[in-house]
Design a protein around this motif. Structure first.
Motif, PDB file in Angstrom:
ATOM      1  N   HIS A 250       0.848  -1.200   0.000  1.00 22.80           N
ATOM      2  CA  HIS A 250       0.000   0.000   0.000  1.00 22.80           C
ATOM      3  C   HIS A 250       0.884   1.251   0.000  1.00 22.80           C
ATOM      4  CE1 HIS A 250      -3.644  -2.372   0.841  1.00 22.80           C
ATOM      5  NE2 HIS A 250      -2.836  -3.124   1.580  1.00 22.80           N
TER       6      HIS A 250
ATOM      7  N   CYS B   1     -15.284  -5.800   7.160  1.00 21.00           N
ATOM      8  CA  CYS B   1     -13.895  -6.129   6.813  1.00 21.00           C
ATOM      9  C   CYS B   1     -13.763  -7.599   6.426  1.00 21.00           C
ATOM     10  CB  CYS B   1     -12.966  -5.861   7.984  1.00 21.00           C
ATOM     11  SG  CYS B   1     -12.726  -4.134   8.387  1.00 21.00           S
TER      12      CYS B   1
ATOM     13  N   GLU C 272     -13.754   7.043   6.353  1.00 18.35           N
ATOM     14  CA  GLU C 272     -13.923   5.869   5.493  1.00 18.35           C
ATOM     15  C   GLU C 272     -12.581   5.371   4.968  1.00 18.35           C
ATOM     16  OE1 GLU C 272     -16.291   4.564   1.398  1.00 18.35           O
ATOM     17  OE2 GLU C 272     -16.791   6.439   2.424  1.00 18.35           O
ATOM     18  N   ALA C 273     -11.702   6.312   4.580  1.00 17.43           N
ATOM     19  CA  ALA C 273     -10.401   5.917   4.039  1.00 17.43           C
ATOM     20  C   ALA C 273      -9.548   5.217   5.091  1.00 17.43           C
ATOM     21  CB  ALA C 273      -9.675   7.147   3.501  1.00 17.43           C
ATOM     22  N   ARG C 274      -9.537   5.741   6.310  1.00 18.40           N
ATOM     23  CA  ARG C 274      -8.740   5.114   7.371  1.00 18.40           C
ATOM     24  C   ARG C 274      -9.325   3.756   7.753  1.00 18.40           C
ATOM     25  NH1 ARG C 274      -4.791   7.618  10.071  1.00 18.40           N
ATOM     26  NH2 ARG C 274      -4.338   9.756   9.441  1.00 18.40           N
ATOM     27  N   ARG C 275     -10.637   3.674   7.810  1.00 19.73           N
ATOM     28  CA  ARG C 275     -11.266   2.402   8.155  1.00 19.73           C
ATOM     29  C   ARG C 275     -10.888   1.329   7.134  1.00 19.73           C
ATOM     30  NH1 ARG C 275     -15.969   3.964   7.871  1.00 19.73           N
ATOM     31  NH2 ARG C 275     -16.238   4.605  10.052  1.00 19.73           N
ATOM     32  N   GLU C 276     -10.928   1.686   5.866  1.00 18.65           N
ATOM     33  CA  GLU C 276     -10.567   0.726   4.823  1.00 18.65           C
ATOM     34  C   GLU C 276      -9.096   0.343   4.916  1.00 18.65           C
ATOM     35  OE1 GLU C 276     -10.953  -1.935   1.728  1.00 18.65           O
ATOM     36  OE2 GLU C 276     -12.457  -0.969   3.011  1.00 18.65           O
TER      37      GLU C 276
ATOM     38  N   CYS D 133      -8.880  -2.081   7.723  1.00 16.75           N
ATOM     39  CA  CYS D 133      -9.463  -3.349   7.280  1.00 16.75           C
ATOM     40  C   CYS D 133      -8.454  -4.139   6.456  1.00 16.75           C
ATOM     41  CB  CYS D 133     -10.719  -3.103   6.450  1.00 16.75           C
ATOM     42  SG  CYS D 133     -12.214  -2.816   7.416  1.00 16.75           S
ATOM     43  N   ASN D 134      -7.765  -3.467   5.567  1.00 18.85           N
ATOM     44  CA  ASN D 134      -6.776  -4.141   4.739  1.00 18.85           C
ATOM     45  C   ASN D 134      -5.646  -4.726   5.584  1.00 18.85           C
ATOM     46  OD1 ASN D 134      -8.040  -3.706   2.271  1.00 18.85           O
ATOM     47  ND2 ASN D 134      -7.060  -1.707   1.975  1.00 18.85           N
TER      48      ASN D 134
ATOM     49  N   ARG E 296      -7.049  -7.895   7.122  1.00 19.56           N
ATOM     50  CA  ARG E 296      -7.161  -8.955   6.119  1.00 19.56           C
ATOM     51  C   ARG E 296      -5.791  -9.545   5.776  1.00 19.56           C
ATOM     52  NH1 ARG E 296     -11.909  -5.793   3.920  1.00 19.56           N
ATOM     53  NH2 ARG E 296     -10.454  -4.345   2.908  1.00 19.56           N
TER      54      ARG E 296
END
Length: 420
Positions: free
Chosen positions: A56, A110, A310-314, A317-318, A321
Motif C-alpha cells: 500500500h 472487513c 472511510e479511508a482510514r477504516r478501509e 481493514c486491509n 485482512r
C-alpha cells in the motif's frame, strides 16, 4: 446539454480526484501501538507492517512499543479522550467493555468475502457481540506449566500431573538456598497483585478444579470460591510464591532462576531467549497443566476504533485482512512460537523451532475448556476482577480466612450482579 462551464468544472474535478486521493494517501499514517513489540511477537509485527506498507504505497504505519503494564490503561485513556489509535491491539478480555462503551466498531464488513468465519479456531466466535463481530482473534489462551528441570531433579521432584502433586511439589521446591533464613527459591510464583492478571491467576486454580466463576448463569458458591482461595493462601503463606506479584515480576522470578515452576501461556517460550538467565535458558521446559480443566478463551485481538474516516477504516481493514492470510498466519506460528488463529497454521518448521508448540496447539483446540472470563458478564470483567482481588488482598494482608474472604467476595458480586 450541460453548460460549457459545468463541463469544464466536471472535467477538472475528475482529473483532480485521483491526484487528490493519492496526496491524501501519501499523508496517511496509521497509529499502531502494541504491547508485544519487545516480546517474541515483535519480529512478526515488524515484518507484517513492512509487507503492508510495500503493498500500500503512500500509507505508513507508525508501529510503536507500548509498555505492557500500562498499555490497556493508556488505551482506555485514549478512547475516553477521543484519540484512539487507528489499529487497536488489545488483550481480548477488555474487548467487551470497549464495545459496550461504543469505543470499537464491528468488523463484519472487513471480513466480507474472506474465509475468516470458517477458517478460524472456535474462540473467534466469542468475539460476536449482539450478532456482530468486533475483532480478529490472533491467539487463544493455552497455558502450560513451565519448570526448571535442574531444580526438580535436585529436589527429587517429578513433574506434577495432578493439582495435589503440584501443591506438594511447590512446597518441596521452596528453599532457603543460602541459609540466611529467607526463602530465595520459590516453588510456584503466582499472580496475586490487584490487577486483571491477579484475577486470571485466581481463575487458573478455580478452573483447575473444573469450576467457572459463573456457572450456568449463577455465581459459584461460597464453598467453591473458598476452596480455590485456600490453594492461593497456602502457596503464599508457605513462601512458594512471593506476595503481591503481578505478571511481569512473576515471570522474572522464574526466568532469573529464583522460581522452580510457574504457569504461563504459549508466548512464554520466547522469554527463554529474551528474559532468561544463562542457566535457566539451558534448564527450562514446559509440561501440560496438571489440572482437571484450564482457563481458556480469546487472548488478544485486533480491532477498529469507532469514528474513523472511510479511508482510514478501509486502510485498517486491509491490515486485518493481510494479517489473516494463510501466509501470515503460518509465519505467526513460526516467528512467535504460538498457535495462530487460523486453523492448521502450525507447520513442521514451527514445531521444530518451538518445542512446546504442539502441546499448546492441542490445548488451544480442546473442547469444553473453562473460561478465565465471567461468562455472561464479559463486559463487566474489570469489576469482577476488582471485587475478587479485593478479597484475595484482604486474605493475604490482614489474615482473613479463605472462608471469610470467599463470603466477602460472594456478597459483593451477588449485590452487584445477581440481585434484582
Amino acid at each position: 446539454m450541460r453548460p460549457l462551464r459545468s463541463l469544464i468544472v466536471a472535467t477538472v474535478a475528475a482529473m483532480a480526484t485521483p491526484a487528490a486521493a493519492t496526496a491524501a494517501a501519501e499523508e496517511m499514517t496509521l497509529d499502531f501501538p502494541t504491547y508485544q513489540l519487545q516480546q517474541s511477537f515483535g519480529p512478526w509485527w515488524t515484518a507484517l507492517v513492512e509487507a503492508y506498507e510495500a503493498q500500500h504505497p503512500g500509507i505508513a504505519i507508525n508501529l510503536t512499543n507500548s509498555p505492557s503494564n500500562d498499555h490497556h490503561a493508556n488505551l482506555a485513556t485514549r478512547f475516553i479522550g477521543g484519540n484512539p489509535p487507528d489499529i487497536v491491539h488489545m488483550t481480548a478480555r477488555f474487548l467487551w467493555g470497549h464495545a459496550a462503551n461504543g469505543f470499537v466498531e464491528p468488523v463484519d464488513a472487513c471480513f466480507a468475502g474472506t474465509d475468516i468465519a470458517e477458517a478460524w479456531i472456535p474462540d473467534q466466535q466469542r468475539l460476536t457481540i449482539d450478532g456482530q463481530v468486533y475483532g480478529l482473534l490472533l491467539l487463544t489462551y493455552s497455558f502450560g506449566l513451565y519448570y526448571n528441570a535442574a531444580m526438580l531433579e535436585a529436589a527429587g521432584v517429578a513433574v506434577p500431573t495432578t493439582l495435589e502433586e503440584l501443591r506438594a511439589a511447590a512446597e518441596a521446591l521452596t528453599l532457603d538456598r543460602d541459609g540466611d533464613g529467607r526463602i530465595d527459591q520459590h516453588g510456584l510464583p503466582i499472580t496475586t497483585a490487584p490487577s486483571s492478571w491477579g484475577f486470571v491467576g485466581f481463575m487458573h486454580f478455580h478452573t483447575a478444579r473444573d469450576r467457572d466463576i459463573v456457572m450456568n448463569g449463577e455465581l459459584d458458591s461460597v464453598e467453591e470460591i473458598a476452596e480455590t482461595l485456600t490453594i492461593i493462601n497456602d502457596l503464599v503463606t508457605s513462601g512458594a510464591s512471593p506476595r503481591q506479584l503481578d505478571l511481569n515480576p512473576m515471570r522474572q522470578v522464574f526466568w532469573q532462576g529464583n522460581g522452580a515452576m510457574y504457569i504461563d501461556g504459549s508466548w512464554a517460550q520466547g522469554f527463554s531467549k529474551s528474559r532468561a538467565s544463562e542457566e535457566v535458558a539451558e534448564e527450562w521446559s514446559v509440561a501440560p497443566l496438571p489440572f482437571q480443566n484450564m482457563a481458556a478463551g480469546p487472548s488478544n485481538v485486533l480491532a477498529i476504533p469507532s469514528g474513523l474516516s472511510e479511508a482510514r477504516r478501509e486502510a485498517v481493514c486491509n491490515f486485518l485482512r493481510l494479517a489473516a492470510t494463510p501466509e501470515w498466519q503460518q509465519r505467526y506460528a513460526t516467528l512467535t512460537g504460538n498457535p495462530a488463529g487460523r486453523k492448521n497454521s502450525v507447520t513442521e518448521e514451527a514445531r521444530s523451532l518451538w518445542p512446546g508448540l504442539s502441546m499448546f496447539e492441542e490445548a488451544a483446540a480442546r473442547d469444553g475448556l473453562r473460561s478465565h472470563m465471567p461468562l455472561g458478564f464479559e463486559s463487566d470483567f474489570n469489576e469482577f476482577a476488582s471485587i475478587v482481588m479485593d478479597g484475595v488482598g484482604a486474605m493475604l494482608s490482614t489474615g482473613l480466612s479463605p472462608e471469610e474472604a470467599a463470603q466477602r467476595i460472594h456478597e459483593a458480586l451477588s449485590a452487584r450482579f445477581f440481585e434484582s
